[in-house]
Motif scaffolding. Structure first.
Motif, short mmCIF file in Angstrom:
data_model
loop_
_atom_site.label_atom_id
_atom_site.label_comp_id
_atom_site.label_asym_id
_atom_site.label_seq_id
_atom_site.Cartn_x
_atom_site.Cartn_y
_atom_site.Cartn_z
N MET B 1 0.84 -1.21 0.00
CA MET B 1 0.00 0.00 0.00
C MET B 1 0.87 1.26 0.00
SD MET B 1 -2.94 1.13 2.77
CE MET B 1 -3.69 -0.49 2.82
N ILE B 2 0.43 2.28 -0.72
CA ILE B 2 1.16 3.54 -0.75
C ILE B 2 1.05 4.24 0.60
CG2 ILE B 2 1.09 5.89 -1.71
CD1 ILE B 2 0.34 4.70 -4.39
N SER B 3 2.19 4.78 1.09
CA SER B 3 2.17 5.62 2.30
C SER B 3 2.43 7.06 1.89
CB SER B 3 3.25 5.18 3.29
OG SER B 3 2.94 3.91 3.82
N VAL B 4 1.57 7.96 2.34
CA VAL B 4 1.75 9.39 2.08
C VAL B 4 2.26 10.05 3.35
CG1 VAL B 4 0.64 11.56 1.41
CG2 VAL B 4 -0.19 9.38 0.45
N PHE B 5 3.44 10.68 3.26
CA PHE B 5 3.95 11.48 4.38
C PHE B 5 3.54 12.91 4.07
CE2 PHE B 5 6.33 7.64 4.06
CZ PHE B 5 6.47 7.22 5.37
N GLY B 6 2.54 13.40 4.80
CA GLY B 6 1.99 14.71 4.44
C GLY B 6 1.45 15.44 5.64
N MET B 7 1.21 16.74 5.46
CA MET B 7 0.56 17.56 6.48
C MET B 7 -0.84 17.87 5.96
SD MET B 7 1.84 21.11 8.26
CE MET B 7 0.98 22.31 7.27
N SER B 8 -1.85 17.49 6.73
CA SER B 8 -3.23 17.60 6.24
C SER B 8 -3.59 19.02 5.86
CB SER B 8 -4.20 17.10 7.30
OG SER B 8 -4.02 15.71 7.50
N ASP B 9 -3.01 19.99 6.52
CA ASP B 9 -3.37 21.39 6.28
C ASP B 9 -2.56 22.03 5.14
OD1 ASP B 9 -5.10 23.45 6.90
OD2 ASP B 9 -3.64 24.44 8.22
N SER B 10 -1.80 21.22 4.42
CA SER B 10 -1.03 21.71 3.27
C SER B 10 -1.78 21.41 1.98
CB SER B 10 0.34 21.01 3.25
OG SER B 10 0.79 20.83 1.92
N GLY B 11 -1.93 22.41 1.13
CA GLY B 11 -2.60 22.19 -0.15
C GLY B 11 -1.85 21.20 -1.02
N ASN B 12 -0.51 21.25 -1.00
CA ASN B 12 0.25 20.30 -1.81
C ASN B 12 -0.03 18.87 -1.39
OD1 ASN B 12 1.60 22.06 -3.62
ND2 ASN B 12 3.11 22.59 -2.03
N CYS B 13 -0.26 18.65 -0.09
CA CYS B 13 -0.55 17.31 0.40
C CYS B 13 -2.00 16.92 0.13
CB CYS B 13 -0.23 17.22 1.89
SG CYS B 13 1.52 17.54 2.25
N TYR B 14 -2.90 17.88 0.26
CA TYR B 14 -4.32 17.63 -0.02
C TYR B 14 -4.52 17.17 -1.47
CZ TYR B 14 -9.10 18.96 -1.35
OH TYR B 14 -10.37 18.98 -1.87
N LYS B 15 -3.71 17.69 -2.40
CA LYS B 15 -3.81 17.22 -3.79
C LYS B 15 -3.79 15.69 -3.86
CE LYS B 15 -0.84 20.97 -5.62
NZ LYS B 15 0.54 21.22 -6.18
N LEU B 16 -2.88 15.08 -3.08
CA LEU B 16 -2.73 13.63 -3.14
C LEU B 16 -3.92 12.93 -2.49
CD1 LEU B 16 1.04 13.00 -2.50
CD2 LEU B 16 -0.15 13.80 -4.55
N ARG B 17 -4.40 13.46 -1.38
CA ARG B 17 -5.55 12.84 -0.72
C ARG B 17 -6.76 12.86 -1.66
NH1 ARG B 17 -6.85 12.00 4.73
NH2 ARG B 17 -5.48 13.59 5.59
N LEU B 18 -6.98 14.01 -2.31
CA LEU B 18 -8.12 14.12 -3.22
C LEU B 18 -7.98 13.14 -4.38
CD1 LEU B 18 -10.70 15.44 -4.22
CD2 LEU B 18 -9.35 17.40 -5.04
N ALA B 19 -6.79 13.08 -4.98
CA ALA B 19 -6.60 12.16 -6.11
C ALA B 19 -6.75 10.70 -5.68
CB ALA B 19 -5.23 12.39 -6.74
N LEU B 20 -6.16 10.35 -4.55
CA LEU B 20 -6.23 8.95 -4.09
C LEU B 20 -7.67 8.55 -3.80
CD1 LEU B 20 -3.06 9.10 -1.84
CD2 LEU B 20 -3.39 7.43 -3.69
N GLU B 21 -8.44 9.46 -3.19
CA GLU B 21 -9.86 9.16 -2.92
C GLU B 21 -10.63 9.02 -4.23
OE1 GLU B 21 -11.40 8.56 -0.07
OE2 GLU B 21 -9.78 9.03 1.35
N GLN B 22 -10.37 9.93 -5.17
CA GLN B 22 -11.14 9.88 -6.42
C GLN B 22 -10.75 8.68 -7.27
OE1 GLN B 22 -10.78 14.10 -7.76
NE2 GLN B 22 -12.94 14.20 -7.19
N LEU B 23 -9.50 8.26 -7.16
CA LEU B 23 -9.04 7.08 -7.91
C LEU B 23 -9.34 5.78 -7.16
CD1 LEU B 23 -5.62 8.57 -9.03
CD2 LEU B 23 -7.52 7.97 -10.56
N GLN B 24 -9.83 5.90 -5.93
CA GLN B 24 -10.13 4.74 -5.09
C GLN B 24 -8.92 3.83 -4.90
OE1 GLN B 24 -14.01 3.88 -7.34
NE2 GLN B 24 -14.67 3.65 -5.21
N VAL B 25 -7.77 4.49 -4.67
CA VAL B 25 -6.52 3.76 -4.39
C VAL B 25 -6.33 3.73 -2.88
CG1 VAL B 25 -3.99 3.84 -4.60
CG2 VAL B 25 -5.43 4.48 -6.56
N PRO B 26 -6.17 2.53 -2.27
CA PRO B 26 -5.95 2.47 -0.82
C PRO B 26 -4.59 3.12 -0.46
CG PRO B 26 -6.37 0.29 -1.75
CD PRO B 26 -6.14 1.21 -2.90
#
Lengths: 203, 203
Positions: B1-26
């Motif tokens: 599984m992919i691990s994202v090291f990110g800060m939730s309040d960062s827009g650059n990190c939110y990009k990945l959360r949004l894409a992963l959710e929309q792509l339905q990638v765990p």
């Protein structure tokens, strides 16, 4: 034929000249003096509303901007763009690094030293630009002490993107003496087939 | 599984959360407090020598950084990445625009307003950040007055990249009232399937 609207003395524009020569793609070069307002005319802004060189007109009449996106477009199907998705992403990782963590310091320091008068107020920016630029060079040095090129073992558009301003960094008063791996990589890039140097217009 | 090291309040990190959710990638999310030194530890720098979130660990154990390069990697073979080369280059053009002409002004203004004390010296940067950020918003407005999305008629990773900080620009004291096309585009993005909002850690 592709038309490149660029300033010969700009590293971002030189990236395209180098790639086009190495890919043996015919092109027309339209010199734009971006230092003296050439990108702020209504004619230029109609091609690129962001007002930056390089901008290219493709054979179908569409315009494309952002040097690294144009490199991606040109390199399609060539050895300058790897075939494997993770390597492609790695090449793009270094190209985004170049635009965010490298060019805003190393190219801007060169711009200030090369194009602005010695008493210009922007000289005050140089200490911060040198500090941040040195951080970028250290990240490159760490990578190049392990691998020959930014995409791994093969020369790619990531090397073209990072070469452009790195090999001219002395013009922004950076000293590459502490970065032996970068200096060897510069020699490797300059030894690539069909390499052309960066030459200012009229030189 | 992919691990994202990110800060939730960062827009650059939110990009990945949004894409992963929309792509339905765990994926696994590892919160890193980049505002308080979390990206400067030896452990983090071993993953990304440039010391920035987001950084991901892929299933093969390799690390990848630069939010937009990671978006490119994740979107492979999906509807978020067009199939035609010129459209792909157009998507990347806007992603490089985002990192060079948009994020350094709109995200940095937000950072100063949101994370630094009211008397911090960096507040002096705000007028210039607002001027340059407004230029970027105008370039976006011009495009969005003609096309629904940045890659043309279809939603792509270019929209994800530009949405992240644009829709939070009020937190950097930008006013989107003069940009009706941007405001309609924000509504279109938020209406995409499996959209998730940007939420700070612990909120």
């Amino acid at each position: 034929m592709i038309s490149v609207f660029g300033m010969s003395d700009s590293g971002n524009c030189y990236k395209l000249r180098l790639a086009l020569e190495q890919l043996q793609v015919p092109y027309r070069w339209e010199e734009v003096d971006s230092v003296n307002g050439g990108t702020r005319t209504a004619e230029f802004l109609a091609m690129n509303p962001n007002g930056k060189v390089p901008t290219v007109r493709l054979e179908n009449g569409e315009y494309l901007s952002e040097s690294n996106a144009i490199l991606f477009y040109l390199a399609d199907g060539s050895a300058l763009w790897p075939q494997e998705r993770l390597l492609q992403a790695r090449v793009l990782q270094w190209m985004f690094f170049e635009q965010y963590s490298h060019e805003p310091y190393i190219a801007v320091a060169r711009y200030i030293c090369r194009f602005l008068p010695p008493d210009h107020a922007r000289r005050a920016e140089l200490p911060r630009l040198h500090e941040r630029g040195a951080q970028a060079l250290q990240v490159m040095e760490t990578h190049l002490s392990r691998q020959d090129f930014f995409g791994g073992s093969a020369y790619s558009i990531a090397d073209i993107a990072l070469f452009a301003y790195t090999h001219k960094s002395a013009e922004g008063r950076f000293d590459l003496a502490p970065y032996p791996a970068i200096r060897r990589w510069i020699e490797r890039v300059a030894a690539q087939p069909r390499f052309v140097p960066m030459v200012a217009a009229g030189a």
